[in-house]
Enzyme design. Sequence first.
Site, PDB file in Angstrom:
ATOM      1  N   ASN A  11       0.870  -1.184   0.000  1.00  0.00           N
ATOM      2  CA  ASN A  11       0.000   0.000   0.000  1.00  0.00           C
ATOM      3  C   ASN A  11       0.905   1.232   0.000  1.00  0.00           C
ATOM      4  OD1 ASN A  11      -1.853   2.003   0.406  1.00  0.00           O
ATOM      5  ND2 ASN A  11      -2.371   1.422   2.513  1.00  0.00           N
ATOM      6  N   HIS A  99      -9.885   1.380   4.526  1.00  0.00           N
ATOM      7  CA  HIS A  99      -8.632   1.639   5.251  1.00  0.00           C
ATOM      8  C   HIS A  99      -8.904   2.636   6.385  1.00  0.00           C
ATOM      9  CE1 HIS A  99      -4.561   2.812   6.232  1.00  0.00           C
ATOM     10  NE2 HIS A  99      -4.159   1.711   5.602  1.00  0.00           N
TER      11      HIS A  99
HETATM   12  C1  PEP Z   1      -1.249   0.385   5.986  1.00  0.00           C
HETATM   13  O1  PEP Z   1      -1.390   1.600   5.976  1.00  0.00           O
HETATM   14  O2  PEP Z   1      -2.091  -0.351   5.443  1.00  0.00           O
HETATM   15  C2  PEP Z   1      -0.086  -0.172   6.666  1.00  0.00           C
HETATM   16  C3  PEP Z   1      -0.084  -1.434   6.957  1.00  0.00           C
HETATM   17  O3  PEP Z   1       0.922   0.719   6.947  1.00  0.00           O
HETATM   18  P1  PEP Z   1       2.306   0.417   7.701  1.00  0.00           P
HETATM   19  O4  PEP Z   1       2.836  -0.901   7.190  1.00  0.00           O
HETATM   20  O5  PEP Z   1       3.177   1.552   7.336  1.00  0.00           O
HETATM   21  O6  PEP Z   1       1.985   0.332   9.148  1.00  0.00           O
END
Ligand code: PEP
Length: 246
Positions: A11, A99
Amino acid sequence: MTNKYIYFIANWKMFGGLKTLNSLNKVISFSKNYGKYKFKIIYCPPTTLIHNLSQKFKQSSIEVGAQNCNENLEYTSLTGQINSKMLRDVGAKYIILGHSENRLNGESNKLINKKIKSSLKSGLRVIVCIGETLSEKRKNKTKRVLSNQIKSCLKGIKNLSNIVIAYEPVWAIGTGLIPKMDNLTKNIFFIKNSIKNKSTKVLYGGSVNIKNIKDLKKIKIIDGFLIGGESRNSKKFIDIIKKTFN
Ligand code: PEP
């Protein structure tokens, strides 16, 4: 990990431009040379890069997804909005919906449910994010929150074969924190048991990195990982995949 296909979903959020794309050559050659591992890589870049990435990944098994959409399937006068048909048209096969960064901006379960339905109609596979906030966790409300998100987001959707769930505790996203392994195992079990379709994949997301993947990979019921920050660096992303299997 196991014999099943493990998902690695990148992502990119609101990061990345045309200049970033060359760094993905490493990931393409990695994906071609590691046939012995069973994995699925899906890149979810900002909308501006979906077409470029789908062209770039054409000769590989890597797929491309979007990060959000408008729930309307009709072409209509909504300035600045993009619907799932348009995303499919430029090469997206997946879409992340629900999200927490969008939930925090006011996206409700009801709206997410509409977006899921319209995305499925457009032929996208949907990665539905669910997860509790820190205050909900402290009040022991995690299961109630997860159960409510699952019920409301999936309301009226009979065929779940194109749905993937990503369990992302809000407090774990971008913080460097991850759940305790026994809590995470229980929550993944809880999610799997709450979904009618027993073959629905359930991923974990939140601060996955090269160090904590050694513990996370031991939880065999996790079907893969949604990775934010660490997915923007191709080497780190590849190392996380390698570490998952070694
Ligand atoms: C996300 O935003 O979906 C995510 C998992 O971010 P991070 O890995 O940076 O915590």
